[in-house]
Scaffold this active site. Sequence first.
Site, short mmCIF file in Angstrom:
data_model
loop_
_atom_site.label_atom_id
_atom_site.label_comp_id
_atom_site.label_asym_id
_atom_site.label_seq_id
_atom_site.Cartn_x
_atom_site.Cartn_y
_atom_site.Cartn_z
N ASP A 10 50.63 55.76 33.79
CA ASP A 10 49.76 54.67 34.24
C ASP A 10 49.17 55.10 35.58
O ASP A 10 49.92 55.45 36.49
CB ASP A 10 50.63 53.41 34.37
CG ASP A 10 49.86 52.18 34.81
OD1 ASP A 10 50.27 51.08 34.45
OD2 ASP A 10 48.88 52.31 35.56
N ASP A 110 43.59 53.03 31.85
CA ASP A 110 44.47 53.76 32.77
C ASP A 110 45.91 53.91 32.28
O ASP A 110 46.81 54.13 33.08
CB ASP A 110 44.43 53.11 34.16
CG ASP A 110 45.32 51.89 34.28
OD1 ASP A 110 45.49 51.20 33.26
OD2 ASP A 110 45.85 51.65 35.37
N GLU A 111 46.12 53.81 30.98
CA GLU A 111 47.49 53.93 30.46
C GLU A 111 47.52 54.70 29.16
O GLU A 111 46.70 54.46 28.28
CB GLU A 111 48.02 52.54 30.12
CG GLU A 111 48.95 51.94 31.12
CD GLU A 111 49.38 50.54 30.68
OE1 GLU A 111 50.27 50.45 29.81
OE2 GLU A 111 48.80 49.57 31.18
P1 TTP Z 1 46.69 47.82 36.12
O1 TTP Z 1 47.31 49.08 35.66
O2 TTP Z 1 47.33 46.53 35.77
O3 TTP Z 1 46.58 47.81 37.69
P2 TTP Z 1 46.20 48.94 38.70
O4 TTP Z 1 46.03 50.27 38.08
O5 TTP Z 1 45.06 48.46 39.51
O6 TTP Z 1 47.46 48.92 39.65
P3 TTP Z 1 48.92 49.50 39.43
O7 TTP Z 1 49.09 50.52 40.53
O8 TTP Z 1 49.79 48.31 39.62
O9 TTP Z 1 48.99 50.11 38.07
O10 TTP Z 1 45.19 47.74 35.64
C1 TTP Z 1 44.37 48.87 35.49
C2 TTP Z 1 42.93 48.56 35.88
O11 TTP Z 1 42.44 47.49 35.08
C3 TTP Z 1 42.78 48.10 37.31
O12 TTP Z 1 42.61 49.17 38.22
C4 TTP Z 1 41.60 47.19 37.26
C5 TTP Z 1 41.60 46.64 35.86
N1 TTP Z 1 42.08 45.25 35.88
C6 TTP Z 1 41.15 44.22 35.91
O13 TTP Z 1 39.94 44.47 35.93
N2 TTP Z 1 41.59 42.92 35.94
C7 TTP Z 1 42.92 42.60 35.93
O14 TTP Z 1 43.30 41.41 35.95
C8 TTP Z 1 43.89 43.67 35.88
C9 TTP Z 1 45.38 43.37 35.87
C10 TTP Z 1 43.42 44.96 35.84
CA CA Z 2 47.57 51.20 36.66
#
Ligand code: TTP
Ligand code: CA
Length: 367
Positions: A10, A110-111
Amino acid sequence: MQNRVIFLADFDYFFAQCEELRNPTIKDKPIVVGVYSGRTEDSGAVSTSNYIARKYGVKSGLPLFMAKKKLEGTDAVFFKVDHEYYDQISSRIMQIFRGYATALEQVSVDEAYMDVTEQVEGSFEKTREYAQKIKADVKTQVGITSTIGVGPNKLVAKIACDSQKPDGLTIIKPHEAKTFLAPLPVDRLLGVGKKTTVKMSEMGIKTIGDLAKYDCQVLVEVFGKAMGIYFHNAANAVDNDPVQEQGEAESISKIGTLKQDTHDLDFILQKTDELSDLVIKEVASKGYSYKTVTIYVVNVDLSSKTRSITLEQPSKDKETITRNVRILFEKFLAESPLEIRRVGVKVSGFSKEQRQQKQLTSFFTSG
Ligand code: TTP
Ligand code: CA
């Protein structure tokens, strides 16, 4: 069966990290990426923020005007989401992952899950070094940090990944999996939403450990067979779901009834041509390439048959469908004397250049 070794990678604070990447001078400032609705200057919500902004309580989903307020007096920088740019970065990283895994399943921008069983020869002892190598490779080649969770299946890898971020690496060996899950609240399991959490709480189930010990039969009575068994297995760290290329399990097909029963190739191809039109429209709208073309036949005696061709190269066009459907029917009619009542066209084995976000949670009804 041999132990599987599954990674979930991730990318950290992804959209915000992408913005840092192209504006290195802002790295030490709070960064907010938002969707601006355009109604007023500050209407909209936070998509994500970097970890500095998170210290101020600015997180995904927060209205932008509140984010501005919380960050007042700081040198915070705000960006509009730029999906095209994030998708490009994402594709480059996914490409790197492919080189490290037997199977890769991208679940969102992103996963991605990776099955690395072969690469580490089934040994969890080798996973730390291997995961670190992947993380370092992505950091060097693309400039993005990521977090990896390692487990004997997707479920454990996912929860391991969530347990330490950013730039994390959490490894849960098979014999540790149940103990690792036990103290966590039930809503950490995929498919346990608000309603289910309340319901389980009424039943005295608060943690995954409580759920693991609960009578499976009763779970089935309360939540239905599929969910009851899923909850029981998940809580016991059992998950046999394979790491599957996105779209691999999918197919697009159309079936129609012929105006009359027939054994005539041209008559059949008229119908399959209409069906192929519908199929290719859907394939194109999803941006897929397909690798397999299948025909489906229902004979007058209602017996059904399928025949497939797998292409050497993935294709996007209709012509490849019609050509292969013709080949398949020519061969089929030569072999089968029966008149045909219904025909179908199916394509499968999809690949996609720009993968769209797929929400894992969409498999489950909420709560
Ligand atoms: P996430 O993997 O949930 O968050 P992240 O990568 O920003 O942070 P983390 O370090 O905790 O993994 O989400 C991935 C992307 O998806 C994030 O960068 C932006 C988008 N996103 C949104 O647009 N709206 C949302 O509510 C969430 C949770 C994520
Ligand atoms: Ca992430």
